[in-house]
Every structure is written in structure tokens, then in C-alpha cells.
Design a protein around this motif. Structure first.
Motif, mmCIF file in Angstrom:
data_model
loop_
_atom_site.group_PDB
_atom_site.id
_atom_site.type_symbol
_atom_site.label_atom_id
_atom_site.label_comp_id
_atom_site.label_asym_id
_atom_site.label_seq_id
_atom_site.Cartn_x
_atom_site.Cartn_y
_atom_site.Cartn_z
ATOM 1 N N ASN A 88 68.714 55.939 55.573
ATOM 2 C CA ASN A 88 69.086 55.043 54.470
ATOM 3 C C ASN A 88 67.890 54.612 53.638
ATOM 4 O O ASN A 88 67.922 54.671 52.409
ATOM 5 C CB ASN A 88 69.750 53.776 55.028
ATOM 6 N N MET A 89 66.836 54.130 54.332
ATOM 7 C CA MET A 89 65.696 53.597 53.585
ATOM 8 C C MET A 89 64.997 54.729 52.816
ATOM 9 O O MET A 89 64.652 54.573 51.649
ATOM 10 C CB MET A 89 64.698 52.910 54.521
ATOM 11 N N ASP A 104 64.210 65.902 58.482
ATOM 12 C CA ASP A 104 65.143 65.203 59.364
ATOM 13 C C ASP A 104 65.720 66.272 60.291
ATOM 14 O O ASP A 104 65.928 67.410 59.864
ATOM 15 C CB ASP A 104 66.267 64.555 58.521
ATOM 16 N N ASN A 137 59.313 68.499 60.734
ATOM 17 C CA ASN A 137 58.428 67.461 60.169
ATOM 18 C C ASN A 137 57.076 68.042 59.749
ATOM 19 O O ASN A 137 56.467 67.612 58.766
ATOM 20 C CB ASN A 137 58.191 66.341 61.182
ATOM 21 N N VAL A 162 61.361 56.778 60.144
ATOM 22 C CA VAL A 162 62.262 56.888 61.306
ATOM 23 C C VAL A 162 62.369 55.508 61.955
ATOM 24 O O VAL A 162 61.620 54.590 61.620
ATOM 25 C CB VAL A 162 61.762 57.928 62.343
ATOM 26 N N ILE A 189 57.151 52.298 57.124
ATOM 27 C CA ILE A 189 58.090 51.207 56.788
ATOM 28 C C ILE A 189 58.763 50.665 58.040
ATOM 29 O O ILE A 189 59.702 49.874 57.951
ATOM 30 C CB ILE A 189 59.161 51.656 55.767
HETATM 31 N N1 LIG Z 1 66.951 47.458 58.300
HETATM 32 C C1 LIG Z 1 66.054 46.800 57.669
HETATM 33 O O1 LIG Z 1 66.278 45.707 57.171
HETATM 34 C C2 LIG Z 1 64.757 47.407 57.507
HETATM 35 C C3 LIG Z 1 64.408 48.587 58.130
HETATM 36 N N2 LIG Z 1 63.178 49.103 57.995
HETATM 37 C C4 LIG Z 1 62.698 50.272 58.709
HETATM 38 O O2 LIG Z 1 63.074 51.477 58.054
HETATM 39 C C5 LIG Z 1 63.047 52.529 58.993
HETATM 40 C C6 LIG Z 1 64.227 53.446 58.755
HETATM 41 O O3 LIG Z 1 65.416 52.697 58.860
HETATM 42 P P1 LIG Z 1 66.809 53.271 58.313
HETATM 43 O O4 LIG Z 1 66.579 54.135 57.112
HETATM 44 O O5 LIG Z 1 67.715 52.116 58.236
HETATM 45 O O6 LIG Z 1 67.227 54.212 59.557
HETATM 46 P P2 LIG Z 1 68.210 55.458 59.587
HETATM 47 O O7 LIG Z 1 68.745 55.553 60.964
HETATM 48 O O8 LIG Z 1 69.173 55.435 58.434
HETATM 49 O O9 LIG Z 1 67.220 56.685 59.333
HETATM 50 C C7 LIG Z 1 66.396 57.260 60.293
HETATM 51 C C8 LIG Z 1 66.458 58.775 60.097
HETATM 52 O O10 LIG Z 1 65.503 59.360 60.960
HETATM 53 C C9 LIG Z 1 66.027 60.594 61.399
HETATM 54 N N3 LIG Z 1 65.300 61.035 62.602
HETATM 55 C C10 LIG Z 1 65.574 60.806 63.898
HETATM 56 N N4 LIG Z 1 64.669 61.428 64.688
HETATM 57 C C11 LIG Z 1 63.785 62.039 63.851
HETATM 58 C C12 LIG Z 1 62.634 62.837 64.052
HETATM 59 N N5 LIG Z 1 62.187 63.118 65.272
HETATM 60 N N6 LIG Z 1 61.993 63.323 62.973
HETATM 61 C C13 LIG Z 1 62.420 63.043 61.727
HETATM 62 N N7 LIG Z 1 63.517 62.296 61.469
HETATM 63 C C14 LIG Z 1 64.180 61.806 62.527
HETATM 64 C C15 LIG Z 1 67.483 60.287 61.649
HETATM 65 O O11 LIG Z 1 68.272 61.488 61.692
HETATM 66 C C16 LIG Z 1 67.816 59.398 60.456
HETATM 67 O O12 LIG Z 1 68.313 60.158 59.356
HETATM 68 C C17 LIG Z 1 63.028 51.876 60.380
HETATM 69 O O13 LIG Z 1 61.790 52.087 60.975
HETATM 70 C C18 LIG Z 1 63.236 50.410 60.093
HETATM 71 O O14 LIG Z 1 62.484 49.595 60.978
HETATM 72 C C19 LIG Z 1 62.295 48.481 57.194
HETATM 73 C C20 LIG Z 1 62.620 47.356 56.533
HETATM 74 C C21 LIG Z 1 63.866 46.724 56.618
#
Ligand SMILES: NC(=O)C1=CN([C@@H]2O[C@H](COP(=O)(O)OP(=O)(O)OC[C@H]3O[C@@H](n4cnc5c(N)ncnc54)[C@H](O)[C@@H]3O)[C@@H](O)[C@H]2O)C=CC1
Ligand SMILES: O=C(O)[C@@H]1CCC=N1
Length: 270
Positions: free
Chosen positions: A13-14, A36, A57, A71, A97
Motif C-alpha cells: 500500500n505505502m 515483490d 529484489n 516491507v 519507511i
Molecule cells: N500503517 C502505517 O500507518 C504506516 C506504515 N508504515 C510502514 O510502511 C511499510 C509498508 O507498509 P504497507 O505498505 O502498509 O504494507 P503492505 O503489507 O501493504 O506491503 C508490504 C509488501 O511487501 C511485500 N513483501 C513481503 N515480503 C517481501 C520480500 N521478501 N521482498 C519484497 N517484498 C516483500 C508484500 O507482498 C507486500 O506487497 C511498513 O514497514 C510499515 O511499518 C509507515 C508509516 C505508517
């Protein structure tokens, strides 16, 4: 900076909001790479944004000037371990992030010499209305700082901090902050229903009021305190409601909640 390539590790998402925001601001999709493990996710992303995608990656790390680690925090150590040799050799700017992952963690996992910018964005980034705190570790130069600000600035406002500890406060205020406002929205919707309004109307009234109040606060020269006073007629309805909030210790609860979030952020950072 015009031709620099930016890679996202993790196309969640981010990452996709950041990429979408960058493209909306005029950055060519051809400058953006995403990796991904999910082929379906990558197909979706490349269809929507026309960026380059890879399931590996390392393929992304080998090409780009800045690597955005996007991630989940618990995946970060293993993802970095796989990237380490390429990152040590090529030294791209690393932008993290992930909540609670420190510069010291990243240096342990990626090597001491890697330039690192640590960020704390928030989920309104998904609608280009984010607020992000950034911290540049030693060794990050001005052009790299500008590049990091360009990536995060594509989805909202950016604020630089001189010390990493400030990101714990940022996490407690704007990182977690959307959840505080959502809680107030939930509670107000419930209260509206308790007063006999139907669920759909209650929801629309509350969300429009939240949006309107935020817009007014952002565009007005007056601070929230003055705007609150302008709504509050002496002896009127708002005064009756605010008295209940104040008597219940609303402000003290907010202070305590933010302090708890900060403490947890410090704990998570180790
Ligand atoms: N939720 C929040 O309010 C906030 C979140 N964040 C941070 O943003 C980061 C991402 O969060 P989201 O986008 O919400 O998570 P998300 O779950 O939507 O995205 C993570 C992605 O990483 C992929 N992934 C998993 N294993 C992997 C690997 N070995 N290599 C490459 N990709 C891989 C997944 O398939 C997924 O598409 C997190 O670290 C989170 O702490 C930062 C600020 C605010
Ligand atoms: O709740 C959390 O730990 C993360 C950090 C900021 C928003 N979500």
C-alpha cells in the motif's frame, strides 16, 4: 536528480501510493522500479502505474540510485540480508519507511557505510494527504536529502528532524494520529445513531464534519482554539458538550495516549 532511478522493495500500500504520487507529480514511470514476491501484485502495479517490476529484489537493487525499503518491519532483517552485498557494492541511498526500524538496525543489516534516510509517513499518504517525518543519518548528502524529500513529498508534507529520537514523537503524533481521529469519528457516529439518526446519515454527517473541520483549520489563519471558540456560543449546545469533554479529562487522556505511543515506539526501536 532528473534521471535518477528509484526502486521500491515491497509493492504494498505505502509503496504504490508513493509511486502513484510521484507519477502524479511528473516523475516518469520509467524511473521507478518495484519488487515483490507476489506476481499478481506486480501485475496489478505495472498495469496501474506502468512502472518496471521484478520478483527479485536484487534485480531492482542492482539498477537504482535510491532504494525505498517498504516491507513490513518484521521482514526487514531478512530482506536487508539478501540485499547487503549489492548495497555495499553500489551504495544507493536507502530510504526506510518501516516503523520502529532504526538507522543502527539498518547499518547492522546493510553495512556501516550505506547512506540512510529513515522516515515515518502516515496512511493518508494513500490519498496524497500524508505527513512524513524524515531523519538523514550521517553520510547523506544534500542531493540525496532532496531525492528523499521528493519521494515522500509526492504524497504530502515532509518535515526534517535533526535527531532520530524525534521520530518517536512523530510516530506518536502523525504516524499513529490518523487512528486517533478515526476513533473520534467512530465514537461520534455511534453517538449520532444513539440520538436516532440512521447509520448512513450519521456516517456522512460525521465524515463531512471531520473533513470540513480539517479544511477550515488548514486554510484558516486562526488556530484550532480560536476556531473552536467560534463554534461555541455562550450557554449554547457546543458549550454543553465541551464541558462534558473537559470534565472527563479529554486533554489529559490525549497527553497520556500520545506519551504511551511514544514509549512504545522507543521500545520497538530497542
Ligand atoms: N500503517 C502505517 O500507518 C504506516 C506504515 N508504515 C510502514 O510502511 C511499510 C509498508 O507498509 P504497507 O505498505 O502498509 O504494507 P503492505 O503489507 O501493504 O506491503 C508490504 C509488501 O511487501 C511485500 N513483501 C513481503 N515480503 C517481501 C520480500 N521478501 N521482498 C519484497 N517484498 C516483500 C508484500 O507482498 C507486500 O506487497 C511498513 O514497514 C510499515 O511499518 C509507515 C508509516 C505508517
Ligand atoms: O501502529 C504502529 O506501530 C504503526 C506506526 C505508526 C502507525 N502504525
Amino acid at each position: 536528480m532528473a534521471q535518477q532511478l528509484i526502486g521500491f522493495i515491497g509493492a504494498g500500500n505505502m509503496a504504490t501510493s508513493l509511486a502513484g504520487g510521484m507519477i502524479a507529480k511528473g516523475i516518469r514511470p520509467a524511473r521507478i522500479w518495484m519488487s515483490d514476491p507476489s506476481r499478481d501484485r506486480l501485475d496489478e502495479v505495472s498495469q496501474q502505474h506502468r512502472v518496471h517490476v521484478a520478483t527479485d529484489n536484487l534485480e531492482v537493487a542492482q539498477r537504482v540510485d535510491a532504494l525505498v525499503l517498504s516491507v513490513k518491519p518484521q521482514m526487514m532483517a531478512s530482506v536487508c540480508a539478501d540485499l547487503r552485498s549489492v548495497v555495499e557494492e553500489r551504495r544507493p541511498l536507502v530510504i526506510s519507511i518501516a516503523a520502529g526500524v532504526t538507522v543502527a538496525n539498518l547499518r547492522d543489516w546493510l553495512g556501516e557505510e550505506v547512506p540512510i534516510v529513515r522516515c515515518m509517513p502516515n496512511t493518508p499518504a494513500l490519498v496524497q494527504a500524508g505527513a512524513t517525518g524524515l531523519y538523514a543519518a550521517e553520510g547523506v548528502d544534500d542531493s540525496q536529502k532532496a531525492l528523499a524529500a521528493q519521494v515522500l513529498g509526492a504524497v504530502g508534507l515532509t518535515f526534517w528532524f535533526d535527531n532520530e529520537q524525534s521520530l518517536d514523537a512523530v510516530t506518536a503524533v502523525s504516524g499513529s494520529g490518523p487512528a486517533y481521529f478515526f476513533l473520534l469519528m467512530e465514537a461520534l457516529i455511534d453517538a449520532a445513531k444513539a440520538q436516532g439518526l440512521d447509520a448512513a446519515t450519521a456516517r456522512q454527517l460525521v465524515l463531512q464534519t471531520a473533513w470540513g473541520a480539517a479544511q477550515l483549520a488548514i486554510t484558516s489563519e486562526a488556530g484550532p482554539d480560536v476556531l473552536r471558540q467560534r463554534v461555541t456560543s455562550p450557554g449554547g449546545t457546543t458549550a454543553a458538550a465541551l464541558e462534558v469533554f473537559e470534565e472527563a479529562g479529554f486533554r489529559e487522556h490525549v497527553q497520556a495516549a500520545v506519551a504511551a505511543a511514544r514509549e512504545r515506539s522507543e521500545e520497538l526501536a530497542g
